[in-house]
Scaffold this motif. Structure first.
Motif, PDB file in Angstrom:
ATOM      1  N   GLY A 127      -7.944  12.205   4.411  1.00  0.00           N
ATOM      2  CA  GLY A 127      -6.581  11.757   4.195  1.00  0.00           C
ATOM      3  C   GLY A 127      -6.495  10.498   3.358  1.00  0.00           C
ATOM      4  O   GLY A 127      -7.503  10.005   2.833  1.00  0.00           O
ATOM      5  N   SER A 128      -5.263   9.995   3.241  1.00  0.00           N
ATOM      6  CA  SER A 128      -4.993   8.823   2.410  1.00  0.00           C
ATOM      7  C   SER A 128      -4.199   7.791   3.187  1.00  0.00           C
ATOM      8  O   SER A 128      -3.487   8.120   4.147  1.00  0.00           O
ATOM      9  CB  SER A 128      -4.202   9.221   1.157  1.00  0.00           C
ATOM     10  OG  SER A 128      -4.920  10.119   0.348  1.00  0.00           O
ATOM     11  N   LEU A 129      -4.331   6.557   2.743  1.00  0.00           N
ATOM     12  CA  LEU A 129      -3.594   5.450   3.346  1.00  0.00           C
ATOM     13  C   LEU A 129      -3.481   4.352   2.310  1.00  0.00           C
ATOM     14  O   LEU A 129      -4.403   4.141   1.508  1.00  0.00           O
ATOM     15  CB  LEU A 129      -4.340   4.930   4.583  1.00  0.00           C
ATOM     16  CG  LEU A 129      -3.576   4.045   5.567  1.00  0.00           C
ATOM     17  CD1 LEU A 129      -2.457   4.831   6.228  1.00  0.00           C
ATOM     18  CD2 LEU A 129      -4.536   3.493   6.621  1.00  0.00           C
ATOM     19  N   ARG A 130      -2.362   3.647   2.301  1.00  0.00           N
ATOM     20  CA  ARG A 130      -2.213   2.483   1.427  1.00  0.00           C
ATOM     21  C   ARG A 130      -1.952   1.259   2.280  1.00  0.00           C
ATOM     22  O   ARG A 130      -1.030   1.245   3.099  1.00  0.00           O
ATOM     23  CB  ARG A 130      -1.070   2.666   0.434  1.00  0.00           C
ATOM     24  CG  ARG A 130      -1.027   1.559  -0.618  1.00  0.00           C
ATOM     25  CD  ARG A 130       0.069   1.728  -1.634  1.00  0.00           C
ATOM     26  NE  ARG A 130       1.372   1.301  -1.135  1.00  0.00           N
ATOM     27  CZ  ARG A 130       2.405   1.014  -1.919  1.00  0.00           C
ATOM     28  NH1 ARG A 130       2.292   1.106  -3.232  1.00  0.00           N
ATOM     29  NH2 ARG A 130       3.563   0.651  -1.382  1.00  0.00           N
ATOM     30  N   ILE A 131      -2.743   0.244   2.078  1.00  0.00           N
ATOM     31  CA  ILE A 131      -2.538  -1.022   2.760  1.00  0.00           C
ATOM     32  C   ILE A 131      -2.070  -2.060   1.757  1.00  0.00           C
ATOM     33  O   ILE A 131      -2.320  -1.933   0.555  1.00  0.00           O
ATOM     34  CB  ILE A 131      -3.807  -1.489   3.510  1.00  0.00           C
ATOM     35  CG1 ILE A 131      -5.008  -1.596   2.582  1.00  0.00           C
ATOM     36  CG2 ILE A 131      -4.094  -0.542   4.674  1.00  0.00           C
ATOM     37  CD1 ILE A 131      -6.274  -2.116   3.277  1.00  0.00           C
ATOM     38  N   SER A 132      -1.362  -3.067   2.273  1.00  0.00           N
ATOM     39  CA  SER A 132      -0.746  -4.071   1.414  1.00  0.00           C
ATOM     40  C   SER A 132      -1.073  -5.465   1.911  1.00  0.00           C
ATOM     41  O   SER A 132      -1.390  -5.659   3.092  1.00  0.00           O
ATOM     42  CB  SER A 132       0.781  -3.902   1.421  1.00  0.00           C
ATOM     43  OG  SER A 132       1.169  -2.604   1.053  1.00  0.00           O
ATOM     44  N   CYS A 133      -0.954  -6.413   1.014  1.00  0.00           N
ATOM     45  CA  CYS A 133      -1.160  -7.817   1.360  1.00  0.00           C
ATOM     46  C   CYS A 133      -0.151  -8.637   0.574  1.00  0.00           C
ATOM     47  O   CYS A 133      -0.179  -8.641  -0.664  1.00  0.00           O
ATOM     48  CB  CYS A 133      -2.583  -8.236   1.031  1.00  0.00           C
ATOM     49  SG  CYS A 133      -2.923  -9.988   1.294  1.00  0.00           S
ATOM     50  N   VAL A 134       0.725  -9.312   1.300  1.00  0.00           N
ATOM     51  CA  VAL A 134       1.749 -10.150   0.677  1.00  0.00           C
ATOM     52  C   VAL A 134       1.314 -11.604   0.736  1.00  0.00           C
ATOM     53  O   VAL A 134       0.857 -12.082   1.788  1.00  0.00           O
ATOM     54  CB  VAL A 134       3.104  -9.973   1.373  1.00  0.00           C
ATOM     55  CG1 VAL A 134       4.153 -10.855   0.731  1.00  0.00           C
ATOM     56  CG2 VAL A 134       3.542  -8.517   1.327  1.00  0.00           C
ATOM     57  N   ALA A 135       1.470 -12.305  -0.376  1.00  0.00           N
ATOM     58  CA  ALA A 135       1.077 -13.706  -0.460  1.00  0.00           C
ATOM     59  C   ALA A 135       2.290 -14.602  -0.578  1.00  0.00           C
ATOM     60  O   ALA A 135       3.285 -14.248  -1.200  1.00  0.00           O
ATOM     61  CB  ALA A 135       0.157 -13.911  -1.655  1.00  0.00           C
ATOM     62  N   SER A 136       2.192 -15.769   0.009  1.00  0.00           N
ATOM     63  CA  SER A 136       3.238 -16.780  -0.147  1.00  0.00           C
ATOM     64  C   SER A 136       2.571 -18.069  -0.584  1.00  0.00           C
ATOM     65  O   SER A 136       1.397 -18.321  -0.308  1.00  0.00           O
ATOM     66  CB  SER A 136       3.976 -16.992   1.170  1.00  0.00           C
ATOM     67  OG  SER A 136       3.094 -17.451   2.170  1.00  0.00           O
ATOM     68  N   GLY A 137       3.299 -18.901  -1.292  1.00  0.00           N
ATOM     69  CA  GLY A 137       2.729 -20.155  -1.728  1.00  0.00           C
ATOM     70  C   GLY A 137       2.752 -20.286  -3.242  1.00  0.00           C
ATOM     71  O   GLY A 137       3.737 -19.975  -3.881  1.00  0.00           O
ATOM     72  N   ARG A 138       1.632 -20.691  -3.803  1.00  0.00           N
ATOM     73  CA  ARG A 138       1.555 -20.913  -5.242  1.00  0.00           C
ATOM     74  C   ARG A 138       1.718 -19.625  -6.030  1.00  0.00           C
ATOM     75  O   ARG A 138       1.727 -18.550  -5.482  1.00  0.00           O
ATOM     76  CB  ARG A 138       0.217 -21.570  -5.597  1.00  0.00           C
ATOM     77  CG  ARG A 138       0.155 -23.037  -5.310  1.00  0.00           C
ATOM     78  CD  ARG A 138      -1.082 -23.665  -5.926  1.00  0.00           C
ATOM     79  NE  ARG A 138      -1.198 -23.407  -7.358  1.00  0.00           N
ATOM     80  CZ  ARG A 138      -2.168 -23.908  -8.099  1.00  0.00           C
ATOM     81  NH1 ARG A 138      -3.093 -24.669  -7.550  1.00  0.00           N
ATOM     82  NH2 ARG A 138      -2.240 -23.627  -9.388  1.00  0.00           N
ATOM     83  N   THR A 139       1.806 -19.746  -7.337  1.00  0.00           N
ATOM     84  CA  THR A 139       2.027 -18.613  -8.224  1.00  0.00           C
ATOM     85  C   THR A 139       0.966 -17.548  -8.003  1.00  0.00           C
ATOM     86  O   THR A 139      -0.213 -17.758  -8.275  1.00  0.00           O
ATOM     87  CB  THR A 139       2.023 -19.068  -9.681  1.00  0.00           C
ATOM     88  OG1 THR A 139       2.977 -20.111  -9.843  1.00  0.00           O
ATOM     89  CG2 THR A 139       2.374 -17.913 -10.594  1.00  0.00           C
ATOM     90  N   PHE A 140       1.426 -16.401  -7.536  1.00  0.00           N
ATOM     91  CA  PHE A 140       0.524 -15.326  -7.145  1.00  0.00           C
ATOM     92  C   PHE A 140      -0.334 -14.852  -8.311  1.00  0.00           C
ATOM     93  O   PHE A 140      -1.505 -14.538  -8.150  1.00  0.00           O
ATOM     94  CB  PHE A 140       1.350 -14.185  -6.573  1.00  0.00           C
ATOM     95  CG  PHE A 140       0.557 -12.991  -6.157  1.00  0.00           C
ATOM     96  CD1 PHE A 140       0.562 -11.827  -6.907  1.00  0.00           C
ATOM     97  CD2 PHE A 140      -0.218 -13.027  -5.004  1.00  0.00           C
ATOM     98  CE1 PHE A 140      -0.171 -10.715  -6.515  1.00  0.00           C
ATOM     99  CE2 PHE A 140      -0.958 -11.926  -4.599  1.00  0.00           C
ATOM    100  CZ  PHE A 140      -0.929 -10.776  -5.360  1.00  0.00           C
ATOM    101  N   SER A 141       0.256 -14.811  -9.516  1.00  0.00           N
ATOM    102  CA  SER A 141      -0.458 -14.257 -10.666  1.00  0.00           C
ATOM    103  C   SER A 141      -1.707 -15.051 -11.025  1.00  0.00           C
ATOM    104  O   SER A 141      -2.586 -14.553 -11.736  1.00  0.00           O
ATOM    105  CB  SER A 141       0.474 -14.177 -11.872  1.00  0.00           C
ATOM    106  OG  SER A 141       0.933 -15.468 -12.224  1.00  0.00           O
ATOM    107  N   GLU A 142      -1.813 -16.275 -10.572  1.00  0.00           N
ATOM    108  CA  GLU A 142      -2.976 -17.112 -10.895  1.00  0.00           C
ATOM    109  C   GLU A 142      -4.190 -16.767 -10.028  1.00  0.00           C
ATOM    110  O   GLU A 142      -5.306 -17.182 -10.337  1.00  0.00           O
ATOM    111  CB  GLU A 142      -2.635 -18.583 -10.701  1.00  0.00           C
ATOM    112  CG  GLU A 142      -1.534 -19.092 -11.616  1.00  0.00           C
ATOM    113  CD  GLU A 142      -1.193 -20.546 -11.351  1.00  0.00           C
ATOM    114  OE1 GLU A 142      -0.399 -21.112 -12.121  1.00  0.00           O
ATOM    115  OE2 GLU A 142      -1.723 -21.110 -10.374  1.00  0.00           O
ATOM    116  N   TYR A 143      -3.953 -16.023  -8.961  1.00  0.00           N
ATOM    117  CA  TYR A 143      -5.025 -15.777  -8.001  1.00  0.00           C
ATOM    118  C   TYR A 143      -5.834 -14.529  -8.316  1.00  0.00           C
ATOM    119  O   TYR A 143      -5.301 -13.518  -8.754  1.00  0.00           O
ATOM    120  CB  TYR A 143      -4.463 -15.638  -6.583  1.00  0.00           C
ATOM    121  CG  TYR A 143      -4.079 -16.954  -5.964  1.00  0.00           C
ATOM    122  CD1 TYR A 143      -2.790 -17.448  -6.074  1.00  0.00           C
ATOM    123  CD2 TYR A 143      -5.022 -17.710  -5.280  1.00  0.00           C
ATOM    124  CE1 TYR A 143      -2.444 -18.662  -5.521  1.00  0.00           C
ATOM    125  CE2 TYR A 143      -4.684 -18.930  -4.718  1.00  0.00           C
ATOM    126  CZ  TYR A 143      -3.391 -19.392  -4.837  1.00  0.00           C
ATOM    127  OH  TYR A 143      -3.066 -20.602  -4.285  1.00  0.00           O
TER     128      TYR A 143
END
Length: 123
Positions: free
Chosen positions: A15-31
């Motif tokens: 089967g399939s599954l999608r997991i997610s991770c949400v970030a808060s704080g500094r500019t996400f694109s820099e990470y």
């Protein structure tokens, strides 16, 4: 930055599954964002990494061609799409972040960690 992983659960082998991770704080694109996993009784291991709007992506050999890492910088979110799941994919999955290049497979090089989300694959 604070990381919050979600989306884990119980899925049958194949089967399939999608997991997610949400970030808060500094500019996400820099990470540089990565996924790691830790199975019971085993060390934490690298799964996948993405950097700078997806310009650099790498996978562990064990998940290559089955898992897909992606990021949506507008939503401060990194995803892991897991297909053709196997029982050996059962683990707690952690998202991690670091600012300093280059992208790394070494867990010790990441500065920030989410709390983990459990993925259980039944055979």
């Amino acid at each position: 930055v604070q990381l919050q992983a979600s989306g884990g659960g119980l899925v049958q082998a194949g089967g399939s599954l999608r997991i997610s991770c949400v970030a808060s704080g500094r500019t996400f694109s820099e990470y540089i964002m990565a996924w790691f996993r830790q199975a019971p009784g085993k060390e934490r291991e690298f799964v996948a990494v993405t950097a700078w709007s997806g310009s650099t992506i790498a996978y562990a050999h064990s998940v290559k061609d089955r898992f897909t890492i992606s990021r949506d910088d507008a939503k401060n979110t990194v995803y892991l799409q897991m297909d053709s799941l196997k029982s050996e994919d059962t683990a707690v999955y952690y998202c991690a972040a670091r600012l300093t290049p280059p992208p790394s497979w070494a867990a010790g090089s990441y500065d920030y960690w989410g709390q983990g989300t459990l993925v259980t694959v039944s055979s």
